[in-house]
Design an enzyme around this catalytic site. Structure first.
Site, PDB file in Angstrom:
ATOM      1  N   TYR A 132      56.306  55.551   4.377  1.00 15.62           N
ATOM      2  CA  TYR A 132      55.687  56.282   5.493  1.00 15.62           C
ATOM      3  C   TYR A 132      55.553  55.378   6.705  1.00 15.62           C
ATOM      4  O   TYR A 132      55.797  55.817   7.831  1.00 15.62           O
ATOM      5  CB  TYR A 132      54.329  56.819   5.046  1.00 15.62           C
ATOM      6  N   SER A 138      51.377  58.236  13.825  1.00 12.79           N
ATOM      7  CA  SER A 138      50.286  57.835  12.933  1.00 12.79           C
ATOM      8  C   SER A 138      49.970  56.373  13.187  1.00 12.79           C
ATOM      9  O   SER A 138      50.842  55.621  13.654  1.00 12.79           O
ATOM     10  CB  SER A 138      50.712  58.022  11.470  1.00 12.79           C
TER      11      SER A 138
END
Length: 259
Positions: free
Chosen positions: A152, A139
């Protein structure tokens, strides 16, 4: 052309499911891996993939997956997409259980499945496969931190570092290591799961954004990377919708030329 076989994790939804479809369309044999067996079976019936239900944070499940693969054919590519996010809390307010879960599904699972499948990838090369692939979907959160994303950010950065280190460790072997780092991607489950089922909150994130990425966009790039000539390695592909110029800069509303 002899068909090559790819193992795609996270195959029951989103980018993983789209990747199974894309690779099947490109002529690959595909083993889809996820926890939800019923969704995998429905996908198998539709596109001709072969599923294996497993929890990739469980060492026993990963060992069973490797044993199944070894007994059913060669493995030419590992496409690791399984992962996820929980919560948008500030670091000081975060739940340790959320951070633990994110580390396990994004980093530990990547390490376990990579370790289990590398011998099978090497075996496919020795059997005349030419080259093999490992590909990790991380990501842009692995590259740039943002408030409320600490857990995250840390988990995806850990997975990205796994890919970077693996590429160095495999130097001298014909095994490609690719990282695909998407920005804003609209899928049915990712943001909804992160927000603990808050449908309104999930919808608001994408509100007014002209054409965020969708799962099929990422799957197209994955398919391109795996089907590129064997001597070509896409080390890192960062992809975003045009409306998202950077992690913090998102246009809401129509994209129009100035002047």
């Amino acid at each position: 052309m002899v068909s090559r076989r790819a193992v795609v994790t996270g195959a029951s939804s989103g980018i993983g499911e789209a990747t199974v479809r894309a690779l099947r369309s490109a002529g690959w044999d595909v083993v889809g891996v996820a926890r939800r067996a019923e969704r995998l079976e429905a996908l198998d019936a539709e596109v001709g993939s072969v599923s294996f239900a497993a929890d990739l944070t469980d060492e026993g499940d990963v060992a069973a997956l490797a044993e199944h693969l070894a007994s059913t054919g060669s493995v030419n590519a590992l496409v690791h997409i399984a992962g996820g996010a929980r919560g948008t809390d500030r670091i000081e307010d975060a739940r340790p259980a959320d951070w633990r879960w994110m580390f396990e599904v994004n980093v530990l699972a990547a390490q376990l499945v990579t370790t289990a499948l590398l011998p099978l990838l090497r075996r496919s090369i020795s059997g005349g496969g030419g080259h093999a692939d490992t590909l990790y979907v991380t990501s842009t959160a692995a590259q740039v931190a943002y408030p409320g994303g600490g857990g995250y950010n840390a988990a995806k950065a850990g997975e990205a570092m796994l890919a970077h280190a693996l590429r160095l460790e495999l130097n001298g072997e014909p095994i490609r290591v690719t990282e695909i780092a998407p920005g804003m991607v609209f899928t049915e489950e990712f943001t909804l799961n992160r927000l603990r089922g808050d449908q309104a909150g999930a919808g608001k994130l994408y509100e007014g954004v002209e054409r965020p990425l969708v799962a099929e966009d990422v799957a197209d790039v994955i398919s391109y990377a795996l089907n590129a000539p064997g001597h070509v390695n896409l080390d890192l592909v960062t992809m975003r919708p045009v409306a998202q110029s950077a992690q913090h800069l998102l246009a809401r509303g129509p994209l129009v030329p100035r002047g």
